[in-house]
Design a protein around this motif. Sequence first.
Motif, PDB file in Angstrom:
ATOM      1  N   UNK A  84       0.796  -1.238   0.095  1.00 30.04           N
ATOM      2  CA  UNK A  84      -0.076   0.208   0.032  1.00 30.04           C
ATOM      3  C   UNK A  84       0.965   1.197   0.111  1.00 30.04           C
ATOM      4  N   UNK A  85       1.996   1.181  -0.103  1.00 33.34           N
ATOM      5  CA  UNK A  85       3.110   2.113   0.037  1.00 33.34           C
ATOM      6  C   UNK A  85       3.768   2.338  -1.430  1.00 33.34           C
ATOM      7  N   UNK A  86       3.293   3.677  -2.081  1.00 27.99           N
ATOM      8  CA  UNK A  86       3.504   4.038  -3.528  1.00 27.99           C
ATOM      9  C   UNK A  86       5.021   4.038  -3.620  1.00 27.99           C
ATOM     10  N   UNK A  87       5.715   4.262  -2.424  1.00 31.98           N
ATOM     11  CA  UNK A  87       7.348   4.271  -2.707  1.00 31.98           C
ATOM     12  C   UNK A  87       7.868   2.759  -2.826  1.00 31.98           C
ATOM     13  N   UNK A  88       7.386   1.942  -2.099  1.00 32.83           N
ATOM     14  CA  UNK A  88       7.756   0.669  -2.359  1.00 32.83           C
ATOM     15  C   UNK A  88       7.355   0.225  -3.819  1.00 32.83           C
TER      16      UNK A  88
END
Length: 299
Positions: free
Chosen positions: A123-127
């Motif tokens: 759910x983390x766009x950076x990941x």
Amino acid sequence: VRATTDYKFDIPPLEFEDFKENIKNGFIKGFYLEENGTPECFLLYVDDINEAVELNLIHCLNENCINEKRSAIIKFFTEYIKKNSAQKVISYPMLGIQDSFVQDIAYIGYKLVGQAVIKFNFTNPVCTTILDKSQTVSLSENYTIDSWNNEYLKETIQIIHEQFENASDSHFDPRFKTLEGSENIVKNIVKNVYGIFLPDATTVLKFNDAVCGVCFANIATEENANIPLVAIKKPHNHKGFGAVILKHTVNKLREIREREIDNLVSVSATTDTDNYPAMRMYRTVGFKESYNYPHAYLK
């Protein structure tokens, strides 16, 4: 109640009645320390899972003289195990607030390995951006990628043994030292002992149709998948292939999440804090360090 807040257990704790039943049946064992007739501290362990006695938890009921209580109970436990157990190692992952006991347990004679828990958050766009843009090595035509098949079992056991025989993991899990022990570990993974095994997300790397690498995947909880082992056969090691199969596995997990397990939030793995090639491999595909803990062991 404090298993997740104070001790960072990823797996949900047993319900109280199940906990009592496991103690009654001897699956969970332990000791408690009493002062003036009142229990002040308890220690829990299991000794029937592998070649190590696994010390799960030392919990004090209040903060008064906490390290003196911990020292007293672990000294008693250590001497008891030495006299009464045929197991080769005492293994103690010092999760959560137990890391404040590091200095004292070192005085008792335990050695320590730093462990890092690293996570990829779907759910983390950076990941996800790092994963999509990560550059991994290209495979020549001699290499192919496949999902898990039980016909790969024998070759995979050999690779796991060779990879971890002299790694720090073998200090607190001596099964890695032998081919038979490594077989026990791999079979426990694929037979759902350590979680729900995901053969479709487990990536196998082959060279001229011979297995030369594997990245296992399973479901630990409803929200968290796990990478229990990543290994590359020695002639093919240090060439960037670990990142290739890790990325393939994370993408497979993302597909499974989108297709059937929409509450899957993250995938986690554990590695030594000073294993810089492994840390770099995980960071390459979007993993972030979640927390560190010391893993104590006594041979």
